[in-house]
Motif scaffolding. Structure first.
Motif, PDB file in Angstrom:
ATOM      1  N   THR A  40       3.419  -0.895  -1.683  1.00 19.44           N
ATOM      2  CA  THR A  40       3.523  -0.570  -3.104  1.00 19.44           C
ATOM      3  C   THR A  40       4.958  -0.229  -3.487  1.00 19.44           C
ATOM      4  N   LEU A  47      -0.905  -1.009   2.324  1.00 18.31           N
ATOM      5  CA  LEU A  47      -2.313  -1.396   2.276  1.00 18.31           C
ATOM      6  C   LEU A  47      -2.481  -2.547   3.251  1.00 18.31           C
ATOM      7  N   GLU A  52      -9.049  -3.402   2.533  1.00 19.77           N
ATOM      8  CA  GLU A  52      -8.402  -2.219   1.964  1.00 19.77           C
ATOM      9  C   GLU A  52      -7.794  -2.527   0.596  1.00 19.77           C
ATOM     10  N   GLN A  53      -7.178  -3.695   0.462  1.00 19.11           N
ATOM     11  CA  GLN A  53      -6.596  -4.052  -0.830  1.00 19.11           C
ATOM     12  C   GLN A  53      -7.672  -4.176  -1.909  1.00 19.11           C
ATOM     13  N   ILE A  56      -8.785  -0.779  -3.183  1.00 18.78           N
ATOM     14  CA  ILE A  56      -7.816  -0.203  -4.121  1.00 18.78           C
ATOM     15  C   ILE A  56      -7.955  -0.858  -5.487  1.00 18.78           C
ATOM     16  N   ARG A  59     -11.030   0.423  -7.311  1.00 18.29           N
ATOM     17  CA  ARG A  59     -10.768   1.745  -7.880  1.00 18.29           C
ATOM     18  C   ARG A  59      -9.895   1.625  -9.137  1.00 18.29           C
ATOM     19  N   GLU A  60      -8.891   0.790  -9.070  1.00 16.17           N
ATOM     20  CA  GLU A  60      -7.991   0.575 -10.219  1.00 16.17           C
ATOM     21  C   GLU A  60      -8.770   0.020 -11.421  1.00 16.17           C
TER      22      GLU A  60
END
Length: 129
Positions: A40, A47, A52-53, A56, A59-60
């Motif tokens: 990031t 990440l 895992e990406q 994220i 969640r975003e």
């Protein structure tokens, strides 16, 4: 071949941008290499891997005030010896709904052709504002 690779990667990047705007996790997943990494821009969080990406991004996408990210390639350089390429460009995060600019910067992405498709193997972001 270089022009063909440049166009193919620019088209895949456009598909990634559409998937981000549409909160389309399935399409994002199809554009990421299974073990790809992302670093990031602000805190240099790493990440690792598609799973895992996607967590994220999920969640975003659920955030009350969502940010929409757009990556704009400046250059794509294809390797003459391996099915890999490097993309350099600018990114911007805007507030969904208003389009207010929240952050921007530069990025580099390494792509790899697996089978017939180009996928993102690594990305690194630099936040400039």
């Amino acid at each position: 071949m270089t022009k063909h690779v440049d166009l193919a990667i620019r088209m895949r990047r456009a598909a990634f941008n559409r998937a981000l705007a549409d909160a389309d996790l399935s399409s994002i997943g199809s554009l990421l290499a299974p073990h790809g990494i992302l670093v990031t821009g602000t805190d240099s969080a790493v990440l690792s891997g598609r799973k895992e990406q996607l967590q994220i991004w999920k969640r975003e996408f659920a955030a009350a005030e969502r940010t929409i990210y757009l990556r704009t390639p400046d250059t794509v350089v294809a390797s003459p010896v391996e099915p890999i390429a490097m993309e350099h460009g600018q990114w911007q995060g805007t507030r969904a709904g208003s389009g207010e600019s929240l952050a921007f910067g530069s990025y580099a992405a390494k792509w790899r052709k697996i089978g017939t498709e180009w996928v993102i193997e690594a990305e690194i972001y630099l936040t400039l504002a």
